[in-house]
Write an enzyme that holds these catalytic residues in place. Structure first.
Site, PDB file in Angstrom:
ATOM      1  N   LYS A  96      39.419  36.244  45.672  1.00  0.00           N
ATOM      2  CA  LYS A  96      40.123  36.020  44.402  1.00  0.00           C
ATOM      3  C   LYS A  96      41.540  35.505  44.668  1.00  0.00           C
ATOM      4  O   LYS A  96      42.037  34.617  43.960  1.00  0.00           O
ATOM      5  CB  LYS A  96      40.169  37.338  43.626  1.00  0.00           C
ATOM      6  N   GLY A 198      29.293  46.690  28.402  1.00  0.00           N
ATOM      7  CA  GLY A 198      30.231  47.067  29.450  1.00  0.00           C
ATOM      8  C   GLY A 198      31.549  46.347  29.264  1.00  0.00           C
ATOM      9  O   GLY A 198      31.884  45.869  28.175  1.00  0.00           O
ATOM     10  N   ALA A 199      32.305  46.230  30.357  1.00  0.00           N
ATOM     11  CA  ALA A 199      33.650  45.665  30.283  1.00  0.00           C
ATOM     12  C   ALA A 199      33.647  44.253  29.733  1.00  0.00           C
ATOM     13  O   ALA A 199      34.383  43.928  28.794  1.00  0.00           O
ATOM     14  CB  ALA A 199      34.285  45.698  31.680  1.00  0.00           C
TER      15      ALA A 199
END
Length: 751
Positions: A96, A198-199
């Site tokens: 990332k 979910g997120a």
């Protein structure tokens, strides 16, 4: 076109070589003298310390805070791999970090926190706040990710952004805007079904509601079915916020008549029957990774009018977070933002949607090997669109300024956009374009030195990367042994191993070579020995007879020896116009140097020929040529007999009416530095030269090797130009990646 294959061994080798990991730290100031050290540390460093203590805002001026983001995880939800722990997540966080740098020139450090306690996690991040300009949270499981992000947003005065939530939501929103545009629907009218609470799912539905979707039109489902008012099983406060009053209980119920499906759940969650029950022109975003809830093929079998997006790069309309987070942070950092708010995310989504509706640049179409036009198969920009860096951050910055999130608003947005254009490394897009062209060409590449492990690794990578067929010249048992020793034993069945003993064309090759060399002192025995035993000659004969499309060699023998062998089969000498051009890639610049291979001591006519060949190579690589004839003198001073030919070479080009810029003679600093060029207002270059024509092969060799060893430049070449077939010669010190690059150049026929 075949899909690229990545093996475990290749993935591990990529992370191991040339050094473990994916990034390093470099100083941006000189650190060579005692004075440098005194300024960088004691006593000089005391001055900015006191300035920052007096006015904290100046930290953005005197430190790297304003361009530094922390990528932070505890490893509880790593990709699709689950809870691997903090250390197990480190390769992802390093990855990332390099994406931040590659796509938006944002410096980033990965931090892995070894705790699953939200309180401890929040305290650790909050205490590190002064270091960074922003926090990117990653791979934290729900519901802790909601708790952590909300607390940190409240406690910190810099942007805190959980990319698994909001990155997916922004790209999803951008694609949905365009899908609804195509289908003629409005976001406030459509029925939206979300599967996966979910997120990412919760963030998607919240952002869409902020953009105008109506609460009662949004049906959220999880593994227990529809989230409805009054449901108690498997609920939490984040799910409850999206419960609606409805009689529907299953995903199948919800899909009937739905306009939009958003999936962040699991493979196979959606059936063809469900898709068939949707409204006209259904929008299906099946974003489960690595396999979508339903594939585009399956969806289109029952609904040809469907607009389908997935999370995969091998299907159209990829919902890829790299389109969002680098540019969101770039815009936020550049206004010294206190937060990344909904308005900034919505601005990012709208900017992405607008970009997809515009004409696609040629280099993007070339990189993907196909024409890209706004429509059902192109509703989201591609990650390598060069316009992203100067289109998305300004939109984000404007929204941040309009909503009061900016500490330091940008005054001149036009200048800001120009600055963004100049930040990105142009060499990355050039190399990607070459890779795409090679995949499109699907060349059968002859690797002449199949007894060398580096060559074999390059051949395997060439084929597994989808560039084409790798033909390895060697003995099958030796190739097998060396591949196994390199941990690539499974590649034995993939490569085609060729030699004089197993070809049916040796007689044809020998006759051809005898006819070519019989008046140059070679008898039949010499010819047979060359054709059957010399791998370079054998490989050239394969190429000359169309039994391969390109060739790469030179990793095991000096280039002069290899060039001599090539000349047995092809006309690859000075008399026939052959030239060697080397590309140097360094700190975002690319410069070609010629001639690094063929001409020992060229005269002015040779130099003009070299310039023309080099300009052709530059254009093949996507560069507009600017040629400088370089020497130790500039425009006649100091006077030297050895510099005279460099003075005469431009005059030769004057008579040829070539269609590229050229100038000389000049020193290298004048050629490459626009400030130095300004002292010679009569000179004709409109910018820094990107092709340097040097006086002799020895000066070319010295220049390229010095830049490689001392400057850390990436060297590609010498690129052999002016030969009938694509042949590239590596240096004996080449790595497997260097050899692969040369094979890609041969595949693209850069000559």
């Amino acid at each position: 076109m075949p899909k690229a294959k990545i093996t475990d061994e290749e993935a591990l080798a990529f992370h191991l070589d040339p050094t473990p990991g994916k990034w390093e730290v470099q100083a941006t100031v000189p650190m060579t003298t005692q004075r440098d050290l005194s300024l960088a540390y004691s006593p000089g460093v005391a001055v900015p310390c006191e300035a920052i203590a007096e006015n904290p805002e100046t930290a953005y001026d005197y430190t790297n805070k304003g361009n530094l983001v922390a990528v932070i995880s505890n490893g509880t939800a790593v990709l699709g791999l689950g809870n691997l722990g903090a250390l197990g997540s480190k390769p992802v966080m390093e990855g990332k970090s390099v994406l931040f740098k590659r796509f938006a020139d944002v410096n980033s450090i990965d931090i892995e926190l070894d705790t699953e306690d939200p309180d401890a996690f929040c305290q650790a991040v909050r205490l590190m706040g002064p270091t960074f300009g922003g926090i990117n949270l990653e791979d934290i499981k729900a519901p802790e990710c909601f708790i952590i992000e909300q607390r940190l947003k409240e406690e910190m005065d810099i942007p805190v952004f959980h990319d698994d939530q909001h990155g997916t939501a922004v790209i999803c929103a951008a694609g949905l805007l365009n899908a609804l545009h195509i289908s003629g629907k409005k976001i406030e009218d459509v029925k939206i079904v979300l599967n996966g609470a979910g997120a990412a799912g919760i963030a998607c539905i919240e952002l869409l509601k902020a953009m105008g979707a109506r609460h009662e039109n949004c049906i959220v489902c999880d593994t227990k079915g529809v989230i409805y008012q009054g449901r108690t099983e498997g609920m939490n406060q984040w799910k409850s916020a999206h419960a609606i009053t409805t009689d529907m209980r299953t995903l199948e119920d919800a899909m009937s008549g739905a306009d939009v499906f958003l999936g962040v759940s699991v493979k196979g969650a959606v059936t063809q029957d469900m898709v068939a029950s949707m409204a006209d022109n259904p929008v299906i975003f099946a974003m489960a990774n690595p396999d979508p809830e339903i594939t585009p093929e399956e969806a289109h079998e029952v609904r040809v009018d469907a607009i389908v997006a997935t999370g995969r790069s091998d299907y159209p309309n990829q919902v890829n977070n790299v389109l969002g987070f680098p540019y969101l942070f770039r815009g936020a950092l550049d206004i010294h933002a206190r937060a990344i708010n909904d308005e900034m995310k919505i601005a990012c989504a709208h900017a992405l949607a607008r970009l997809a509706r515009e004409d696609v640049p040629d280099e993007v179409a070339m990189a993907y090997g196909k024409s890209l036009t706004f429509g059902r198969d192109y509703i989201i920009p591609t990650p390598f669109d060069p316009r992203l860096i100067h289109r998305i951050p300004p939109a984000v910055a404007r929204a941040g300024m309009d909503t009061g999130a900016a500490r330091r608003p940008i005054i001149d947005m036009d200048a800001y956009e120009l600055n963004l254009k100049s930040r990105m490394d142009p060499t990355a897009s050039i190399l990607r374009g070459l890779n795409a062209r090679a995949r499109q060409a699907q060349s059968r590449m002859i690797f002449a030195e199949g007894d060398d492990p580096r060559v074999l690794r390059a051949a395997v990578t060439y084929q597994r990367s989808g560039f084409g067929k790798a033909l390895v010249v060697g003995r099958p048992d030796d190739v097998k042994q060396k591949l196994e020793a390199a941990g690539l034993g499974d590649a034995v069945r993939e490569l085609e191993v060729v030699n004089a003993a197993n070809t049916s064309h040796l007689g044809t090759y020998t006759d051809f070579l005898y006819n070519r060399l019989q008046r140059k002192g070679f008898d039949r025995k010499d010819i047979h020995r060359l054709a059957a035993r010399d791998r370079h000659v054998f490989s050239c004969l394969m190429l000359a007879h169309g039994h391969g499309d390109g060739m790469v060699t030179g990793a095991t023998r000096k280039s002069a020896h290899v060039l001599d062998r090539i000349n047995h089969v092809f006309d690859a000498d000075k008399a026939h116009g052959a030239v060697g051009v080397t590309a140097l890639l360094h700190k975002g610049r690319i410069v070609l140097i010629g001639d690094t291979l063929v001409h020992e001591w060229p005269d002015e006519n040779d130099l003009a020929n070299i310039a023309e060949r080099s300009a052709a190579v530059a254009r093949h690589m996507g560069l507009e040529p600017r040629v400088a004839f370089v020497s130790f003198s500039t425009f006649g001073y100091p006077v030297s007999e050895r510099a005279e030919k460099m003075h005469r070479a431009p005059a030769v080009l004057d008579l040829r009416n070539v269609d590229f810029e050229y100038e000389g003679e000049m020193t290298v600093d004048v050629a490459l530095n626009v400030d130095q060029q300004a002292t010679y207002p009569f000179q004709r270059l409109t910018g820094p030269a990107n092709i340097l024509i040097v006086p002799a092969r020895h000066s070319a060799s010295i220049s390229t090797k010095l830049m490689q060893e001392m400057g850390g430049a990436t060297v590609i070449g010498p690129i052999l130009s002016g030969v009938d077939k694509p042949i590239q010669i590596c240096s004996t010190g080449s790595t497997a990646n260097d050899i692969l690059n040369m094979a890609i150049l041969a595949s693209c026929d850069i000559a």
